[in-house]
Design a protein around this motif. Structure first.
Motif, PDB file in Angstrom:
ATOM      1  N   LEU A 467       0.843  -1.187   0.000  1.00 30.73           N
ATOM      2  CA  LEU A 467       0.000   0.000   0.000  1.00 30.73           C
ATOM      3  C   LEU A 467       0.882   1.242   0.000  1.00 30.73           C
ATOM      4  O   LEU A 467       1.878   1.308   0.738  1.00 30.73           O
ATOM      5  CB  LEU A 467      -0.909  -0.004   1.237  1.00 30.73           C
ATOM      6  N   LEU A 479      -2.983   0.669  -4.241  1.00 33.00           N
ATOM      7  CA  LEU A 479      -2.783  -0.743  -3.903  1.00 33.00           C
ATOM      8  C   LEU A 479      -2.021  -1.416  -5.037  1.00 33.00           C
ATOM      9  O   LEU A 479      -2.439  -1.353  -6.195  1.00 33.00           O
ATOM     10  CB  LEU A 479      -4.130  -1.420  -3.670  1.00 33.00           C
ATOM     11  N   ILE A 489      -3.906  -6.201   3.711  1.00 39.52           N
ATOM     12  CA  ILE A 489      -4.312  -4.801   3.831  1.00 39.52           C
ATOM     13  C   ILE A 489      -5.806  -4.749   4.168  1.00 39.52           C
ATOM     14  O   ILE A 489      -6.612  -5.469   3.557  1.00 39.52           O
ATOM     15  CB  ILE A 489      -4.053  -4.038   2.514  1.00 39.52           C
ATOM     16  N   THR A 542       2.669   0.165   3.770  1.00 44.01           N
ATOM     17  CA  THR A 542       2.190  -1.199   3.984  1.00 44.01           C
ATOM     18  C   THR A 542       2.240  -1.591   5.453  1.00 44.01           C
ATOM     19  O   THR A 542       1.352  -2.299   5.952  1.00 44.01           O
ATOM     20  CB  THR A 542       3.025  -2.184   3.162  1.00 44.01           C
ATOM     21  N   TRP A 547      -5.293   1.865   5.200  1.00 42.51           N
ATOM     22  CA  TRP A 547      -5.349   3.308   5.010  1.00 42.51           C
ATOM     23  C   TRP A 547      -5.809   4.034   6.279  1.00 42.51           C
ATOM     24  O   TRP A 547      -5.264   5.065   6.663  1.00 42.51           O
ATOM     25  CB  TRP A 547      -6.277   3.625   3.864  1.00 42.51           C
TER      26      TRP A 547
END
Length: 554
Positions: A467, A479, A489, A542, A547
């Motif tokens: 990420l 991504l 993720i 990552t 997020w």
């Protein structure tokens, strides 16, 4: 390296396609299959361009073209080897798709000179149905439809004069878009009936078909007064006007009508008579003379030389058209004008006419026993569309006895997008995975909600992604599928109407792309990925696992 719509490189997708070609063992699909090494070289070039930041909306998409459409470097045969010529350039439709990054694998088999709806009238062999090899694939765009249905290519080009871009879609369980005549150029296409011909597109889903079509058109369609969001008014004929259909097909059609009604469509009755009377005129009347105009002199000459490579049924249809008197054509034009007026009056202010795409699905043996009768029956609902200058969308609508059943929506010229929106109501709900600004509470989440999306679940991706924080407004992540060295993720899966997924795809801003995202449970769903060229200056986040965690830490 670049990521394709499947989260892999274009090169790996090409290799998978050639492996699939070998696995399905359907040589009758192809007239000319490009050399693997040549296609792989072009795939590497596309991956390199993407890595350099080039914008290629169809990068990683593989396609095929019907053998009556010009492809530079391959002969155009229209299904007749003796007719072959070598075009100096791609037909505009092929050129437009290649310019957008799509990669062509080869040209496909067809009913010779695009004369037929069965897919058996070819010296290259009958193209067998994708699901039941004892049944026909439908024609004339047979090879293109089966290449899509078997998962070899993402989409394929066909042509449609009498239904050739719709009947094969229905019989193989895929989507067929027959655009308004004139929206897609026919330059570089061997004509069947030049005044009626259309270039069409097959795909497994409506969004994929529409995405391809967007790169084939000559420009924007004329603005039409309309009701962009419905509720849609859909015309249907009374059951006794459908005529004889295969067992279970009338019931499947009735179920499709009820599904549209349940989705909010207003169902109204229509007299189908002008449509079926015009359909019978396409081959039984004088309009077939235009097929002689297209290739008649060549067919005559080849017959004089022994007829080698000519399909006898096709040769008979074209040769007989030579002797149709001119006065009969003018009489048929007058009658067609009357029928066209009646048809438009019947449609009234309806947004679309819903019909079965075909009345049944014959076996290869049944077509061999009665080639003209079987073909005529298949065109009962499709033959009139281009005579009336209408647009159409053919879409799957369930199964009957384990085989695909399809319907089509027909509407006035330039209502192509509207027809696709109505057809989407017949499709199962779609799912999409999001990892960034579209998450619940994020700044772009209202976009999902406006499309009717509902949260399905919160999960994670498979541990094969990285990420990155992109420098965009509003901030959002990118991504990237990396395989080894990736991590799980945080993701949300949303359910939305199939038409909503198409709208989402058409509105994605660069550098986002829609591809296949692998989830923790081993399943894959469409989701947002990122063009590799945008990741060079982006921070790798990552380690945060998602997020929201990254934003909370900031």
């Amino acid at each position: 390296m670049s990521t394709s719509p499947e989260g892999s490189t274009t090169l790996s997708r090409v290799r998978a396609a050639y492996a699939r070609i070998e696995a399905v063992d359907r040589p009758e699909i192809w007239i000319d299959l490009r050399a693997r090494q040549e296609v792989e070289a072009q795939a590497r070039a596309i991956d390199e361009r993407l890595a350099d930041g080039d914008r290629l909306p169809l990068a990683g998409r593989l396609f095929a073209a019907k053998g009556n459409i010009d492809v530079a470097g391959l002969p155009t045969t229209a299904g007749c080897p003796a007719y072959a010529y070598h075009p100096a350039a791609d037909a505009p439709v092929v050129a437009g798709l290649r310019a957008a990054g799509a990669l062509l694998l080869g040209t496909t088999n067809l009913d010779q000179f695009a004369t037929g709806l069965v897919g058996t009238r070819s010296p290259h062999g009958a193209v067998r149905n994708a699901l039941d090899p004892a049944r026909i694939s439908g024609g004339s765009s047979s090879g293109s439809a089966v290449a899509v249905a078997l998962g070899i290519v993402d989409f394929a080009l066909g042509t449609d004069t009498a239904g050739s871009g719709r009947v094969p879609a229905a019989l193989n369980g895929i989507v067929g878009l027959k655009p308004t005549r004139g929206l897609v150029p026919t330059e570089g296409v061997v004509p069947a009936c030049a005044s009626l011909d259309c270039v069409t597109v097959f795909a497994r889903t409506l969004p994929e078909a529409e995405q391809a079509l967007a790169h084939m058109t000559t420009g924007a369609a004329p603005a039409l007064p309309g009701r962009p969001g419905g509720p849609w008014r859909v015309a249907v004929p009374p059951p006794d006007q459908l005529g004889a259909m295969d067992e279970g097909w009338a019931q499947a059609y009735g179920a499709a009508v009820r599904r549209l009604a349940a989705a909010g469509a207003e169902i109204r009755s229509i007299d189908l008579t002008p449509f079926t009377e015009a359909a019978a005129m396409l081959y039984e009347g004088a309009f077939v003379a235009e097929r002689y105009t297209a290739v008649g002199s060549f067919v005559d000459k080849l017959i004089e030389e022994g007829g080698e490579g000519l399909d006898p049924t096709v040769a008979g249809i074209i040769a007989r058209a030579r002797d149709i008197p001119a006065h009969r054509l003018f009489a048929d034009q007058d009658r067609l004008a009357v029928l066209r007026g009646r048809a438009r009056s019947e449609l009234g202010d309806a947004d679309a006419l819903l019909l079965p795409t075909a009345p049944g699905h014959p076996t290869l043996a049944e077509v061999a026993a009665d080639p003209l009768g079987a073909n005529a029956r298949l065109g009962r609902f499709t033959n009139s569309t281009n005579l009336f200058d209408l647009a159409a969308v053919a879409a799957p609508a369930g199964e009957v006895n384990g085989l695909p059943f399809g319907v089509m929506l027909i509407g006035p010229a330039y209502t192509d997008e509207r027809l696709a929106r109505i057809a989407a109501l017949l499709q199962p709900a779609a799912r999409v995975a999001v990892v960034g600004a579209h998450l619940t509470g994020g700044p772009l989440n209202p976009q999902l909600l406006s499309l009717g999306a509902v949260l399905d679940r919160t999960t994670t991706t498979a541990p094969v992604y990285r990420l990155h924080a992109l420098r965009t407004t509003p901030p959002k992540p990118g991504l990237e599928h990396v395989g080894e060295g990736g991590a799980a993720i945080e993701a949300e899966v949303w359910r939305l109407p199939a038409e909503g997924l198409g709208r989402l795809l058409s509105s994605l801003p660069r550098p986002m792309t829609l591809g296949s995202v692998e989830l923790a449970d081993g399943t894959s769903v469409p989701g947002f990925l990122c063009e590799p060229g945008a990741l060079g200056e982006a921070e790798d986040i990552t380690a945060y696992g998602g997020w929201r965690a990254y934003l909370d830490a900031g």
